[in-house]
Write an enzyme that holds these catalytic residues in place. Structure first.
Site, short mmCIF file in Angstrom:
data_model
loop_
_atom_site.label_atom_id
_atom_site.label_comp_id
_atom_site.label_asym_id
_atom_site.label_seq_id
_atom_site.Cartn_x
_atom_site.Cartn_y
_atom_site.Cartn_z
CB CYS A 100 -0.92 -0.01 1.23
SG CYS A 100 -1.91 1.49 1.39
CB CYS B 264 -7.50 3.07 6.19
SG CYS B 264 -6.29 4.41 6.01
CD GLN C 193 -5.65 22.69 6.83
OE1 GLN C 193 -4.90 21.74 6.99
NE2 GLN C 193 -5.35 23.74 6.07
CD GLU D 105 -9.42 29.48 -3.04
OE1 GLU D 105 -9.20 28.68 -3.97
OE2 GLU D 105 -8.65 29.63 -2.07
CB CYS E 57 0.68 21.57 2.65
SG CYS E 57 0.38 22.05 0.92
#
Length: 430
Positions: free
Chosen positions: A83, A161, A266, A314, A388
């Protein structure tokens, strides 16, 4: 422990792993160039096969683990290995934390930067992901749903998961059954699930054209799984809601927001709270105005608006519409001016920013080179960066510092356990 890879061609060599790369792969060397080996740790001695080129070096696979490094741990997930959802479950905790903290420090050092204060890593534990995207493929042998192997088109089927919240975990088995009925052999889909305050918001993205029978099955699935909303898109057209049982709601700064299907939020509620707290703590006393750039659905806009007048820009129209609609619906005084603006092509200019008290910017992974140049040319006293990607953040930070800002502090945040992804909040001042 000895692990053997599948047989195949390629040069073989025995090497010792020396470090971890930015994506979590072990680093050794071959002919004086880096050799990247997935699922290894520093100190591992392995028999490896060179399988191709990567960047300025080579990528390889482990044929056999000959000797374990001192920081190797037993992965907690039975799917770890094939995975590709996680890269570092095999790394012991102290070494993992050191490596994650080092991602930001090294990115800044490469740009000749060091914050006056570099805070310790803030962590969100596994099992807290409220937003996840799975891939699906119907094969002749059955339905697959899970994650792709690293650098591969091979899909690993999972029935559990460790990353996600229980509400999303509970959807894995029913989704297998739903897609088994709907998709034809060799048809695929991407499934984005977001846990909102009113339930799960599910988006299916597939080139399959849903029939009337399919739509009935999807509506029944939404009912049986108690979804808030289920939408469908072919990846080209805007998502079509097929079942809206409740409005999917997330609250930012006390303001309820209805994010668009599949829209960015988020990945964890806990990580969002850390980011918002750090941003708000950096807003100086007496500040009256703020610009929130790359505002999304309003994660920072509405907390800022509790104290300041906010201009929110945005580039994604659906997210901006959600933000603007929430501001218009809000009760009380919410001082928000929202603008649809592609900040890579049309950044907010220095003259537009000058005179303001605070700029917050939270760009996508490729950063904000053009917008950072305009911020650097402005006279805004405080700039708060959320990122990020430490690499593109360091590039943008260099632009701000060259424009006269000081990098006062930076905080790394791990919202993506066992991966090479790292988020951060940094504060600049003139």
């Amino acid at each position: 422990m000895r692990r053997k890879a599948r047989r195949g061609g390629g040069r073989q060599l025995e090497v010792t792993v020396e470090a971890l790369g930015a994506k979590g792969d072990g680093l050794s060397s071959c002919d004086g160039r880096p050799l990247f080996l997935a699922q290894t740790v520093p100190g591992d001695r392995v028999l490896a096969r060179v399988t191709g080129q990567r960047g300025g070096g080579f990528k390889g696979e482990v044929i056999e683990l000959l000797e374990e490094g001192p920081n190797r741990a037993e992965p907690p997930c039975p799917f770890f290995g094939p995975c590709g959802g996680c890269a570092l479950q095999h790394l012991a905790e102290p070494a993992y934390v050191d490596w994650k903290e080092g991602l930001l420090r090294l990115a800044l050092e490469r740009r000749g930067l060091a914050p006056e204060t570099l805070h310790p890593l803030r962590r969100v534990p596994p099992g807290r992901r409220r937003r996840i995207t799975w891939s699906a493929l119907k094969t002749a042998r059955g339905q697959l749903l899970g994650y792709y192997e690293r650098e591969s088109h091979q899909l690993t089927d999972v029935d559990a998961c460790l990353l996600v919240v229980p509400e999303l975990q509970a959807l894995i088995a029913p989704l297998h059954g739903l897609l088994e009925r709907i998709l034809a052999v060799q048809e695929g889909a991407r499934v984005t699930a977001t846990l909102c305050e009113t339930g799960v918001d599910l988006l299916l993205d597939s080139r399959h054209e849903p029939t009337l029978t399919d739509r009935e099955a999807l509506a029944a699935f939404a009912e049986a799984s108690d979804l808030a909303r289920l939408s469908w898109t072919d990846g080209r057209e805007a998502p079509e809601p097929l079942a809206v049982r409740r409005d999917p709601v997330l609250t930012f700064g006390g303001v309820p927001v209805l994010p668009p299907p599949g829209g960015f939020v988020q990945p964890t509620a806990e990580g969002e709270a850390v980011l918002v707290d750090l941003v708000m703590a950096a807003v100086p006393e007496g500040a009256e105005t703020a610009a929130d750039l790359f505002a999304g659905c309003g994660t920072f806009t509405f907390p800022l608006a509790e104290r300041l007048q906010v201009y929110a820009a945005e580039g994604a129209e659906d997210s901006l519409m959600a933000l603007d609609a929430a501001a218009r619906r809000a009760t009380g005084v919410v001082r928000v001016q929202a603008e649809l603006r592609d900040l890579a092509r049309f950044p907010v200019l220095a003259d537009e920013l000058s005179g303001g008290d605070v700029v917050v910017f939270d760009p996508p992974r490729n950063g904000a080179r053009e917008q950072a140049a305009e911020i650097a040319a402005s006279d805004v006293p405080v700039v708060i960066a959320v990122s990020c990607n430490p690499t593109t953040f360091a590039r943008d930070a260099r632009i701000l510092v060259d424009g006269g800002y000081r990098l006062k502090e930076a905080t790394p945040i791990d919202q993506f356990p066992w991966s090479g992804h790292l988020e951060l909040v940094a504060v600049f001042a003139r």
